[in-house]
Scaffold this motif. Structure first.
Motif, PDB file in Angstrom:
ATOM      1  N   TYR A 468      -8.628 -19.828 -55.511  1.00  0.00           N
ATOM      2  CA  TYR A 468      -8.883 -21.238 -55.199  1.00  0.00           C
ATOM      3  C   TYR A 468      -8.050 -21.680 -53.998  1.00  0.00           C
ATOM      4  O   TYR A 468      -8.544 -22.349 -53.080  1.00  0.00           O
ATOM      5  CB  TYR A 468      -8.560 -22.103 -56.414  1.00  0.00           C
ATOM      6  CG  TYR A 468      -8.542 -23.593 -56.129  1.00  0.00           C
ATOM      7  CD1 TYR A 468      -9.708 -24.342 -56.192  1.00  0.00           C
ATOM      8  CD2 TYR A 468      -7.346 -24.240 -55.802  1.00  0.00           C
ATOM      9  CE1 TYR A 468      -9.683 -25.708 -55.932  1.00  0.00           C
ATOM     10  CE2 TYR A 468      -7.317 -25.598 -55.544  1.00  0.00           C
ATOM     11  CZ  TYR A 468      -8.491 -26.319 -55.604  1.00  0.00           C
ATOM     12  OH  TYR A 468      -8.466 -27.678 -55.337  1.00  0.00           O
ATOM     13  N   GLY A 469      -6.775 -21.304 -53.984  1.00  0.00           N
ATOM     14  CA  GLY A 469      -5.888 -21.699 -52.890  1.00  0.00           C
ATOM     15  C   GLY A 469      -6.336 -21.150 -51.556  1.00  0.00           C
ATOM     16  O   GLY A 469      -6.276 -21.849 -50.532  1.00  0.00           O
ATOM     17  N   ALA A 470      -6.822 -19.901 -51.537  1.00  0.00           N
ATOM     18  CA  ALA A 470      -7.295 -19.308 -50.289  1.00  0.00           C
ATOM     19  C   ALA A 470      -8.519 -20.059 -49.763  1.00  0.00           C
ATOM     20  O   ALA A 470      -8.638 -20.338 -48.561  1.00  0.00           O
ATOM     21  CB  ALA A 470      -7.626 -17.838 -50.499  1.00  0.00           C
ATOM     22  N   ALA A 471      -9.441 -20.390 -50.669  1.00  0.00           N
ATOM     23  CA  ALA A 471     -10.637 -21.136 -50.261  1.00  0.00           C
ATOM     24  C   ALA A 471     -10.262 -22.522 -49.744  1.00  0.00           C
ATOM     25  O   ALA A 471     -10.810 -23.006 -48.735  1.00  0.00           O
ATOM     26  CB  ALA A 471     -11.602 -21.241 -51.434  1.00  0.00           C
ATOM     27  N   PHE A 472      -9.332 -23.183 -50.427  1.00  0.00           N
ATOM     28  CA  PHE A 472      -8.909 -24.522 -50.022  1.00  0.00           C
ATOM     29  C   PHE A 472      -8.262 -24.486 -48.638  1.00  0.00           C
ATOM     30  O   PHE A 472      -8.483 -25.380 -47.809  1.00  0.00           O
ATOM     31  CB  PHE A 472      -7.930 -25.087 -51.057  1.00  0.00           C
ATOM     32  CG  PHE A 472      -7.847 -26.580 -51.075  1.00  0.00           C
ATOM     33  CD1 PHE A 472      -8.600 -27.319 -51.970  1.00  0.00           C
ATOM     34  CD2 PHE A 472      -7.019 -27.262 -50.199  1.00  0.00           C
ATOM     35  CE1 PHE A 472      -8.530 -28.704 -51.984  1.00  0.00           C
ATOM     36  CE2 PHE A 472      -6.937 -28.639 -50.202  1.00  0.00           C
ATOM     37  CZ  PHE A 472      -7.699 -29.368 -51.099  1.00  0.00           C
ATOM     38  N   SER A 473      -7.481 -23.447 -48.364  1.00  0.00           N
ATOM     39  CA  SER A 473      -6.833 -23.326 -47.056  1.00  0.00           C
ATOM     40  C   SER A 473      -7.859 -23.156 -45.942  1.00  0.00           C
ATOM     41  O   SER A 473      -7.742 -23.778 -44.875  1.00  0.00           O
ATOM     42  CB  SER A 473      -5.865 -22.141 -47.066  1.00  0.00           C
ATOM     43  OG  SER A 473      -4.778 -22.391 -47.932  1.00  0.00           O
ATOM     44  N   TRP A 474      -8.859 -22.310 -46.162  1.00  0.00           N
ATOM     45  CA  TRP A 474      -9.898 -22.138 -45.148  1.00  0.00           C
ATOM     46  C   TRP A 474     -10.651 -23.443 -44.906  1.00  0.00           C
ATOM     47  O   TRP A 474     -11.029 -23.760 -43.774  1.00  0.00           O
ATOM     48  CB  TRP A 474     -10.864 -21.030 -45.567  1.00  0.00           C
ATOM     49  CG  TRP A 474     -10.392 -19.664 -45.177  1.00  0.00           C
ATOM     50  CD1 TRP A 474      -9.865 -18.701 -45.981  1.00  0.00           C
ATOM     51  CD2 TRP A 474     -10.374 -19.125 -43.844  1.00  0.00           C
ATOM     52  NE1 TRP A 474      -9.521 -17.591 -45.254  1.00  0.00           N
ATOM     53  CE2 TRP A 474      -9.825 -17.817 -43.938  1.00  0.00           C
ATOM     54  CE3 TRP A 474     -10.756 -19.607 -42.600  1.00  0.00           C
ATOM     55  CZ2 TRP A 474      -9.661 -17.004 -42.818  1.00  0.00           C
ATOM     56  CZ3 TRP A 474     -10.595 -18.795 -41.487  1.00  0.00           C
ATOM     57  CH2 TRP A 474     -10.055 -17.512 -41.600  1.00  0.00           C
ATOM     58  N   LEU A 475     -10.883 -24.205 -45.976  1.00  0.00           N
ATOM     59  CA  LEU A 475     -11.556 -25.497 -45.817  1.00  0.00           C
ATOM     60  C   LEU A 475     -10.725 -26.436 -44.944  1.00  0.00           C
ATOM     61  O   LEU A 475     -11.255 -27.115 -44.049  1.00  0.00           O
ATOM     62  CB  LEU A 475     -11.791 -26.128 -47.182  1.00  0.00           C
ATOM     63  CG  LEU A 475     -12.449 -27.509 -47.156  1.00  0.00           C
ATOM     64  CD1 LEU A 475     -13.886 -27.407 -46.665  1.00  0.00           C
ATOM     65  CD2 LEU A 475     -12.404 -28.152 -48.533  1.00  0.00           C
TER      66      LEU A 475
END
Length: 510
Positions: A468-475
């Motif tokens: 989740y954190g990786a996806a949020f960072s890319w967003l």
């Protein structure tokens, strides 16, 4: 035949009128930032799925954004004071009804009605204020309105968190009832009636096409995480939205008194103001929804702690919009607005580097940078919007500007929510976790960690949090890129060259 009596002119109390509009303006962001903190509780109590939960926010933003241009036109035609008072009273009634809504369907419908009422209150109130103040005083007045939005944004999360823990989530709407009722009572005393003598009523065909376009597009984007981009229903909804948009443009070209004066888009400065209106949606407003979902729903903070942390993001809006209005005496709007967006983008990049589990004190620093950056254009946008058209068309100008801003926010929430869900789903699939990745991605995007765990039986919670954190960072990096590009366009469209172009064009017109 006796002459038609003139519109009754009430005694004007400009600063009480400003207070009335500011109270209504503070209630509008309060009703969606506060709801963001309560969203996990609302979904649990009313048994809402991911799409129905997303509509809790999107129903308000969709109707608010789609009705603003129509409300601006109606305020010019029917009377700005009348439309404001109707909107404020209706806003209070819809908010009161939300405290007793028994199921998610009625709740979402009431949120849509709340958005319609907010549009009438905002467009009517802003157009009325434009008649109360002149020149630099008008810019300062609208800076105060912008600050009032900041008050709602700043106090919304923490006040809502405290009310949720003390009285339950339904109590958060009582603050909105209080503010809008007070706005109605003061506005009834202080606002003077005014209207545009050349107005010819509402462009119903254009209003219908525009509302249909926004509704179809938003619904299509909400279905993307579940069905994918290639789904026939999704493609059909997006195609229908495009056709409605083309129909809307065609209608506005033909009618004598359109809601959207397309001729204004020939001027770069006007276009720049509209782009500026949409800029906070991707660099700031979406975070007002996504971050509480992350803090409360995913990281497990209490509603009070999550709401309190959000103050770091929105507190600068309490002061800096007025500071920006003061700085505008020496600095060009392009410098303040474009520079503020660059600062916002830098804060987004910083926040992207901080994974879930980062101490709140560390998270607060980039959030403060984001809020500081967005506060500079925030204090100038409304005044710039009013300043690009003649005074008698103030309702139309504010309607166009506010529609771009609020509709942009609604569209941004739908688009960004879909992107986040897809990013999470993609990382779950790449990690090879067994279960239902799409359901887990949708659940995590709306802050439902329990739902995600149920969709991925046996998965390690720490691994899910990392994905989740990786996806949020890319967003966040994507949002920083969009904000930076918008800043560059604003520098060009609001700069000195654009001002000279508009001046020459105005001179030629005379």
């Amino acid at each position: 035949m006796p002459a038609k009596p003139p519109v009754r002119a009430t005694r004007a109390y400009p600063y009480l009128a400003l207070l009335s509009v500011c109270l209504a303006a503070a209630a509008m962001p309060l009703t969606f930032t506060g709801t963001a903190v309560a969203l996990p509780s609302i979904a649990g109590t009313l048994g809402a799925g991911p799409v129905a939960t997303a509509w809790v926010t999107n129903a308000f933003m969709l109707t608010f954004g789609s009705a603003l241009m129509a409300s601006g036109a109606l305020s010019d035609s029917l009377g700005r004071r009348r439309v404001f008072l109707f909107g404020a009273a209706s806003f209070a009634l819809f908010s009161l009804a939300l405290t007793v809504a028994p199921d998610i369907l009625l709740f979402d419908l009431l949120r849509g009605g709340q958005g319609l009422a907010a549009a009438a209150a905002y467009a009517g109130g802003a157009a009325a204020l434009a008649q109360e103040f002149e020149g630099p005083a008008r810019l300062r007045a609208f800076s105060v309105v912008g600050t009032s939005f900041g008050v709602g944004l700043s106090l919304g999360p923490v006040a809502s968190g405290a009310m949720i823990e003390s009285f339950g989530w339904r109590s958060i709407f009582l603050a909105v009832v209080f503010l809008t009722t007070l706005a109605f009572l003061i506005g009834r005393l202080a606002l003077k009636e005014s209207r545009d003598p050349a107005a010819r009523g509402l462009d119903w065909a254009g209003a219908t096409a525009f509302t249909a376009m926004l509704a179809l597009f938003t619904y299509g984007m909400l279905l993307v995480p579940e069905r994918g981009w290639s789904d026939r229903l999704v493609l059909g909804l997006l195609l229908a939205a495009a056709l409605c948009f083309a129909l809307f443009i065609g209608i506005e070209r033909m009618v004598a008194r359109p809601m959207l004066d397309l001729s204004l888009f020939r001027y770069r400065r006007f276009v720049g103001v509209q782009l500026l209106a949409a800029a906070p949606a991707y660099g700031f407003v979406v975070l007002l929804i996504l971050l509480p979902l992350r803090f409360v729903g995913i990281e497990g903070m209490s509603a009070v702690a999550g709401g309190g942390l959000m103050i770091a993001l929105s507190a600068p809006l309490l002061v800096l919009p007025i500071v920006a209005g003061w700085l505008a005496r020496w600095l060009r709007p392009a410098t303040l607005c474009g520079g503020g967006l660059i600062v916002t983008a830098a804060g987004l990049v910083w926040l992207a580097a901080l994974p879930p589990g980062t101490p709140p004190a560390v998270l607060a620093l980039p959030m403060l940078v984001i809020g500081t950056g967005i506060s500079l254009p925030w204090g100038l946008m409304d005044g710039l919007a009013i300043g690009v058209v003649p005074k008698e068309r103030a309702g139309m100008a504010m309607g166009i500007f506010s529609t771009v801003r609020v509709a942009g926010e609604g569209v941004a929430l739908a688009v960004v929510g879909a992107i986040l869900s897809l990013l999470i789903t993609g990382r779950i699939q790449a990690a090879g976790l067994p279960g239902q990745p799409q359901v887990a991605g949708q659940s995590l995007a709306i802050g439902d960690l329990k739902g995600a765990m149920a969709a991925l039986p046996g998965a390690d919670p720490a691994e899910i949090l990392t994905l989740y954190g990786a996806a949020f960072s890319w967003l966040l990096l994507l949002l920083a890129t969009i904000t930076t590009l918008t800043a560059l366009v604003v520098f060009l469209s609001l700069g000195e060259a654009a001002e000279r172009e508009e001046s020459v064009a105005s001179g030629a017109g005379h």
